[in-house]
Design a protein around this motif. Sequence first.
Motif, PDB file in Angstrom:
ATOM      1  N   SER A 192      73.565  61.172   2.553  1.00  0.00           N
ATOM      2  CA  SER A 192      72.200  60.732   2.853  1.00  0.00           C
ATOM      3  C   SER A 192      71.944  60.807   4.352  1.00  0.00           C
ATOM      4  O   SER A 192      72.851  60.574   5.165  1.00  0.00           O
ATOM      5  CB  SER A 192      72.064  59.279   2.387  1.00  0.00           C
ATOM      6  OG  SER A 192      70.864  58.723   2.865  1.00  0.00           O
ATOM      7  N   THR A 195      70.714  58.654   5.855  1.00  0.00           N
ATOM      8  CA  THR A 195      70.941  57.302   6.340  1.00  0.00           C
ATOM      9  C   THR A 195      72.199  57.229   7.225  1.00  0.00           C
ATOM     10  O   THR A 195      72.303  56.334   8.066  1.00  0.00           O
ATOM     11  CB  THR A 195      71.023  56.323   5.137  1.00  0.00           C
ATOM     12  OG1 THR A 195      70.848  55.007   5.591  1.00  0.00           O
ATOM     13  CG2 THR A 195      72.327  56.412   4.400  1.00  0.00           C
ATOM     14  N   TYR A 198      75.171  50.180   1.759  1.00  0.00           N
ATOM     15  CA  TYR A 198      74.953  51.442   1.038  1.00  0.00           C
ATOM     16  C   TYR A 198      75.223  52.625   1.969  1.00  0.00           C
ATOM     17  O   TYR A 198      75.988  53.539   1.650  1.00  0.00           O
ATOM     18  CB  TYR A 198      73.512  51.528   0.496  1.00  0.00           C
ATOM     19  CG  TYR A 198      73.141  52.929   0.082  1.00  0.00           C
ATOM     20  CD1 TYR A 198      73.684  53.496  -1.066  1.00  0.00           C
ATOM     21  CD2 TYR A 198      72.306  53.720   0.880  1.00  0.00           C
ATOM     22  CE1 TYR A 198      73.392  54.801  -1.420  1.00  0.00           C
ATOM     23  CE2 TYR A 198      72.009  55.023   0.528  1.00  0.00           C
ATOM     24  CZ  TYR A 198      72.546  55.567  -0.620  1.00  0.00           C
ATOM     25  OH  TYR A 198      72.269  56.867  -0.957  1.00  0.00           O
ATOM     26  N   ASN A 239      64.337  62.502   2.110  1.00  0.00           N
ATOM     27  CA  ASN A 239      63.716  61.586   1.127  1.00  0.00           C
ATOM     28  C   ASN A 239      63.310  62.347  -0.135  1.00  0.00           C
ATOM     29  O   ASN A 239      62.210  62.928  -0.171  1.00  0.00           O
ATOM     30  CB  ASN A 239      62.515  60.879   1.755  1.00  0.00           C
ATOM     31  CG  ASN A 239      62.933  59.828   2.765  1.00  0.00           C
ATOM     32  OD1 ASN A 239      63.598  60.148   3.753  1.00  0.00           O
ATOM     33  ND2 ASN A 239      62.572  58.587   2.533  1.00  0.00           N
ATOM     34  N   ASN A 251      61.263  52.339  -3.087  1.00  0.00           N
ATOM     35  CA  ASN A 251      60.908  53.524  -2.307  1.00  0.00           C
ATOM     36  C   ASN A 251      59.418  53.826  -2.410  1.00  0.00           C
ATOM     37  O   ASN A 251      58.749  53.455  -3.370  1.00  0.00           O
ATOM     38  CB  ASN A 251      61.731  54.730  -2.774  1.00  0.00           C
ATOM     39  CG  ASN A 251      63.214  54.524  -2.529  1.00  0.00           C
ATOM     40  OD1 ASN A 251      63.985  54.430  -3.467  1.00  0.00           O
ATOM     41  ND2 ASN A 251      63.608  54.407  -1.278  1.00  0.00           N
ATOM     42  N   LEU A 252      58.945  54.528  -1.388  1.00  0.00           N
ATOM     43  CA  LEU A 252      57.500  54.725  -1.237  1.00  0.00           C
ATOM     44  C   LEU A 252      56.840  55.462  -2.406  1.00  0.00           C
ATOM     45  O   LEU A 252      55.857  54.982  -2.974  1.00  0.00           O
ATOM     46  CB  LEU A 252      57.232  55.482   0.075  1.00  0.00           C
ATOM     47  CG  LEU A 252      55.756  55.765   0.344  1.00  0.00           C
ATOM     48  CD1 LEU A 252      54.994  54.474   0.596  1.00  0.00           C
ATOM     49  CD2 LEU A 252      55.602  56.708   1.542  1.00  0.00           C
ATOM     50  N   ASN A 280      51.860  48.193  -0.165  1.00  0.00           N
ATOM     51  CA  ASN A 280      52.081  47.493   1.103  1.00  0.00           C
ATOM     52  C   ASN A 280      52.621  48.509   2.094  1.00  0.00           C
ATOM     53  O   ASN A 280      53.691  49.093   1.860  1.00  0.00           O
ATOM     54  CB  ASN A 280      53.101  46.366   0.910  1.00  0.00           C
ATOM     55  CG  ASN A 280      52.584  45.332  -0.064  1.00  0.00           C
ATOM     56  OD1 ASN A 280      51.485  44.815   0.089  1.00  0.00           O
ATOM     57  ND2 ASN A 280      53.366  45.054  -1.111  1.00  0.00           N
ATOM     58  N   PHE A 285      54.399  49.225   5.291  1.00  0.00           N
ATOM     59  CA  PHE A 285      55.273  48.421   6.150  1.00  0.00           C
ATOM     60  C   PHE A 285      55.181  48.885   7.607  1.00  0.00           C
ATOM     61  O   PHE A 285      55.997  49.673   8.066  1.00  0.00           O
ATOM     62  CB  PHE A 285      56.721  48.503   5.664  1.00  0.00           C
ATOM     63  CG  PHE A 285      56.936  47.958   4.274  1.00  0.00           C
ATOM     64  CD1 PHE A 285      56.286  46.808   3.837  1.00  0.00           C
ATOM     65  CD2 PHE A 285      57.810  48.587   3.397  1.00  0.00           C
ATOM     66  CE1 PHE A 285      56.493  46.300   2.564  1.00  0.00           C
ATOM     67  CE2 PHE A 285      58.028  48.085   2.121  1.00  0.00           C
ATOM     68  CZ  PHE A 285      57.360  46.944   1.701  1.00  0.00           C
ATOM     69  N   ARG A 288      58.735  60.258   7.506  1.00  0.00           N
ATOM     70  CA  ARG A 288      59.952  60.695   6.826  1.00  0.00           C
ATOM     71  C   ARG A 288      59.810  62.150   6.405  1.00  0.00           C
ATOM     72  O   ARG A 288      58.709  62.685   6.320  1.00  0.00           O
ATOM     73  CB  ARG A 288      60.195  59.855   5.546  1.00  0.00           C
ATOM     74  CG  ARG A 288      60.406  58.370   5.796  1.00  0.00           C
ATOM     75  CD  ARG A 288      61.741  58.083   6.460  1.00  0.00           C
ATOM     76  NE  ARG A 288      61.967  56.650   6.634  1.00  0.00           N
ATOM     77  CZ  ARG A 288      61.531  55.921   7.662  1.00  0.00           C
ATOM     78  NH1 ARG A 288      60.818  56.493   8.625  1.00  0.00           N
ATOM     79  NH2 ARG A 288      61.808  54.643   7.739  1.00  0.00           N
ATOM     80  N   ARG A 291      59.172  46.671   7.792  1.00  0.00           N
ATOM     81  CA  ARG A 291      60.286  46.259   6.916  1.00  0.00           C
ATOM     82  C   ARG A 291      61.569  46.245   7.749  1.00  0.00           C
ATOM     83  O   ARG A 291      61.873  47.250   8.427  1.00  0.00           O
ATOM     84  CB  ARG A 291      60.402  47.262   5.757  1.00  0.00           C
ATOM     85  CG  ARG A 291      61.412  46.903   4.705  1.00  0.00           C
ATOM     86  CD  ARG A 291      61.340  47.845   3.501  1.00  0.00           C
ATOM     87  NE  ARG A 291      61.683  49.223   3.820  1.00  0.00           N
ATOM     88  CZ  ARG A 291      61.734  50.216   2.935  1.00  0.00           C
ATOM     89  NH1 ARG A 291      61.440  49.991   1.662  1.00  0.00           N
ATOM     90  NH2 ARG A 291      62.056  51.436   3.299  1.00  0.00           N
ATOM     91  N   ASP A 303      63.995  49.368   9.010  1.00  0.00           N
ATOM     92  CA  ASP A 303      63.328  50.673   9.011  1.00  0.00           C
ATOM     93  C   ASP A 303      63.303  51.287  10.403  1.00  0.00           C
ATOM     94  O   ASP A 303      63.272  50.568  11.406  1.00  0.00           O
ATOM     95  CB  ASP A 303      61.872  50.530   8.529  1.00  0.00           C
ATOM     96  CG  ASP A 303      61.768  50.631   7.016  1.00  0.00           C
ATOM     97  OD1 ASP A 303      62.796  50.895   6.362  1.00  0.00           O
ATOM     98  OD2 ASP A 303      60.652  50.432   6.503  1.00  0.00           O
TER      99      ASP A 303
END
Length: 338
Positions: free
Chosen positions: A124, A126, A149, A179, A199-200, A216, A218, A231, A292, A295
């Motif tokens: 990922s 990430t 994670y 993503n 997730n969005l 919402n 963020f 993203r 959030r 993020d």
Amino acid sequence: MSILITGGAGYIGSHTCLELLNADYDVVVVDNLCNSHEISLHRVESLTGKRPAFYPVDIRNKDALRKVFTEHSIEAVIHFAGLKAVGESTQIPLAYFDNNVSGTVKLLEVMEEFDVRHLVFSSSATVYGDPHEVPIKEDFPVGQVTNPYGRSKFMVEEILQDTATSDQRWNFSILRYFNPVGAHESGMIGEDPSGIPNNLMPYIAQVAVGKLEQLNVFGNDYPTHDGSGVRDYIHVVDLALGHLAALKTHWIDHGVHIYNLGTGKGSSVLDMLHAFEKACDKQLPYQIQPRRPGDIAQCYADPAYAEERLGWKATRTVEDMTRDTWRWQSENPNGFNE
Ligand code: NAD
Ligand code: WQD
């Protein structure tokens, strides 16, 4: 010879099974169904006319895995199985390390027993944490992850590197996804999150279908073109095809290769919302909320290395992603719970 897909009933796994079957590979799926339904594989079968062999098995169960390797001549493994919810991983980190890290070690041990030395791994973006600049290249620093994670993905990457160093017969492709969104264009398979989506895209899709009241957003004070987070959204079918491209290099290559799988384009939360409004032809309610925690402002790939070495490039647009998500969501408002 067959390709073993761990986690093949899941979101990215089911799309990859479909593309592999269409490309005439024999496919064997192992999935404990902790976050998926076997129906996804029935739908893959009706789309391709081919049935993947399926074992409802946990990858941490080495005896059950050995049975799969005994009953099929496995040539390579594409390893999707794992837990993926960032927030949940901070609540139950040990479950994440057990599933994602120990599970992978057990899989590698069984592969070694059967002398199967090719593995494509779902990593990922990430692992890059908060990058010092964008677009992100594969040689950017990794490991500054902010949640269990992400750490589990980083740890597996390190395990794969050490394993390959210890024995040159191993071949690993580490695919760092950006993503993943969208669904197969048939509308028959797609992402089916349990509970309220984190997730969005699935969140917007559930607002569009009337299951959730409003999106919402963020944060609208990031240093991006409209203040919302940016993203690199990649269509799941492009992502699936990236696995086939990576797999092909295994027959000519050795060692560890790392690829960013993204489009190279950044889209903001509000860009995605408005693109979805076009796809479903209605206005979607939203409210700006605080950022959030955890993020980052923006994250998008430099995908040049994958194009150069794999001959792979994402071709599907944000319009394709929102249109296909909408088709999947509107035709299957309850996902695979028919
Ligand atoms: P998913 O939850 O839909 O698929 C994962 C599959 O693995 C599920 O079918 C689940 O039942 C199965 N599974 C989990 N633990 C297992 C175990 N111990 N034994 C056997 N099966 C098990 O998730 P996805 O979105 O398809 O993600 C696939 C992989 O890609 C994951 O490893 C994920 O971490 C990684 N990834 C996903 C994203 C994303 O945003 N979707 C981004 C980057 C990386
Ligand atoms: C995207 C943008 C949010 C929901 C996560 C994981 C990452 C990878 C992909 C697995 C951000 C904003 C979101 C909402 C919003 N998964 N947003 N309202 O955080 O980039 O990445 O999924 O490996 O590891 O961290 O994806 O879809 O959660 O968020 O405004 O209800 O949408 O703030 O800017 P993210 P996301």
